[in-house]
Design an enzyme around this catalytic site. Structure first.
Site, short mmCIF file in Angstrom:
data_model
loop_
_atom_site.label_atom_id
_atom_site.label_comp_id
_atom_site.label_asym_id
_atom_site.label_seq_id
_atom_site.Cartn_x
_atom_site.Cartn_y
_atom_site.Cartn_z
N LYS A 69 1.11 -1.23 0.29
CA LYS A 69 0.31 0.36 0.14
C LYS A 69 0.38 1.02 -0.11
O LYS A 69 1.55 1.35 0.80
CB LYS A 69 -1.18 0.10 1.21
N ARG A 112 -10.89 -2.11 7.08
CA ARG A 112 -10.34 -2.53 7.90
C ARG A 112 -9.48 -1.67 9.38
O ARG A 112 -9.15 -2.15 10.38
CB ARG A 112 -8.49 -2.68 7.10
N GLN A 140 -13.38 8.35 9.11
CA GLN A 140 -13.44 7.59 9.38
C GLN A 140 -14.33 7.12 10.50
O GLN A 140 -14.27 6.06 10.90
CB GLN A 140 -12.04 7.70 10.00
N ASP A 161 -16.63 17.61 16.72
CA ASP A 161 -15.44 18.17 16.17
C ASP A 161 -15.48 19.76 15.78
O ASP A 161 -16.38 20.32 16.87
CB ASP A 161 -16.38 17.73 14.67
N GLY A 223 -6.40 8.74 15.74
CA GLY A 223 -6.00 9.55 14.54
C GLY A 223 -4.40 9.22 14.93
O GLY A 223 -4.14 10.29 14.10
N ALA A 224 -2.87 8.97 15.91
CA ALA A 224 -1.91 9.08 16.17
C ALA A 224 -1.15 7.98 15.04
O ALA A 224 -1.84 7.03 15.52
CB ALA A 224 -1.66 9.09 17.14
N ASP A 225 -0.81 8.45 13.99
CA ASP A 225 -0.19 7.71 12.87
C ASP A 225 1.09 7.82 12.58
O ASP A 225 2.00 7.99 11.28
CB ASP A 225 -1.23 7.31 11.60
N LYS A 229 2.11 12.52 17.50
CA LYS A 229 0.81 12.91 17.15
C LYS A 229 0.47 12.58 18.77
O LYS A 229 0.82 11.01 18.68
CB LYS A 229 0.04 12.35 16.40
N SER A 296 -4.75 2.03 17.77
CA SER A 296 -4.68 1.66 16.36
C SER A 296 -4.24 2.25 15.65
O SER A 296 -4.20 3.49 15.13
CB SER A 296 -6.02 1.25 16.04
#
Length: 328
Positions: A69, A112, A140, A161, A223-225, A229, A296
């Site tokens: 990916k 996923r 998401q 939000d 959110g933390a990727d 973050k 995640s």
């Protein structure tokens, strides 16, 4: 030989969130049993353009397909009427190296990720959990709602939000799809008044205050990727049972990355991986008052599991179009 091209609309016809859950669950177990290959994400960072590109290769042993990916994050794209995240997935025949398919990666990423949250929630949330709170009202969040409400009984959903108009439009759209009570709330009330909290924001300064989180809450921190973050205050992680999807990715850029770098928590404070919980190698929730966090980061093997199944279904159902990439 030709390469199959699949768009997001075509993928939506081929698989549902509900059908994604067992595929993602199986991928987690395969990982724990060391039946996968998944090198760390590699990054190209374009500071001038406020963006990056990541490559995520993976292979689930026993399959005939490997997956790569390529996914970008460009925050300024919203000003250009372009997606801020664009994912492309390439399927490779492991016997020959031939590119079997090129398909949209955004839908698969949503599927996923939401499937992983639904699985984690099953093992980590209180048995009587009935209310959901969402911090962030993007794409998401929509798939998360579908996955969670399809996998448990939900009585009420709260949404917050920073863009209130965006949140209210999101709620209007969701009300057309579901009869569940869904409402806009302040950030504090969304965090305080729900059994399960889902955070999907790209912030670098924590916005979810520790004092708002009640005992017994389960949090899907999504959110933390990337490095730096962080959505939750570090003190929340100190008093929680932390479950991750992968040690290397979580340490590098998951919700735990900042508290670890600042020595607020240690690696030993991480209880384990979700695959270990599913395989009963480690405990999930052990009492109703625990605060549980699923950090995640999103695994390439999750993409591989879904993409391989989508390709098989597309062949059988004659969906998509073939192109000839090489003069062979």
């Amino acid at each position: 030989m030709k390469t199959l091209i699949l768009s997001n609309k075509e993928i939506n016809k081929l698989i549902t969130i509900k059908e994604s859950l067992p595929l993602v669950r199986k991928a987690f177990i395969k990982k724990i049993n060391k039946k996968t290959q998944m090198p760390p994400k590699s990054y190209l960072v374009f500071n001038k353009y406020n963006g990056d590109v990541r490559t995520m290769p993976s292979y689930i042993e026993g399959e005939k397909i490997a997956v790569v990916k390529v996914v970008n994050s460009h925050g300024d794209n919203s000003k250009k009427n372009l997606p801020t995240v664009i994912g492309t997935i390439i399927l490779i025949d492991v016997r020959t190296g031939f590119p079997l398919s090129i398909m949209d990666g955004n839908i698969i990423t949503s599927l996923r990720t939401s499937a992983a949250s639904a699985i984690a929630t099953k093992y980590l949330a209180k048995k009587d959990a009935k209310t959901l709170g969402f911090v962030g009202a993007g794409i998401q969040a929509e798939s998360q709602i579908e996955a969670l409400t399809g996998n448990m009984k939900v009585e009420k959903i709260s949404i917050y939000d920073i863009d209130h108009n965006k949140a209210k439009k999101f709620i209007e759209r969701m009300r057309k799809k579901s009869e569940i009570d869904i409402e806009f709330n302040s950030l504090e009330d969304t965090v305080k008044n729900n059994d399960i909290l889902v955070t999907t924001t790209p912030v670098r300064k924590p916005i979810v205050k520790d004092r708002w989180i009640k005992d017994g809450t389960h949090i899907n921190a999504i959110g933390a990727d990337g490095p730096g973050k962080q959505e939750l205050e570090s003190s929340t992680l100190k008093r929680s049972k932390i479950i991750i999807d992968d040690y290397e990715q979580a340490i590098h850029g998951g919700e735990v990355n900042v508290p670890l770098k600042r020595n607020i928590i240690k690696i030993s404070d991480i209880h384990g991986e979700i695959g270990e919980i599913i395989a009963k190698k480690k405990s999930g929730r052990t009492n109703p008052n625990e605060i549980t966090i699923f950090d995640s980061t999103g695994l390439a093997i999750q993409d591989a599991a879904l993409a391989a199944e989508i390709y098989k279904r597309a062949e059988v159902q004659n969906v998509g179009r073939f192109i000839k990439l090489f003069n062979t």
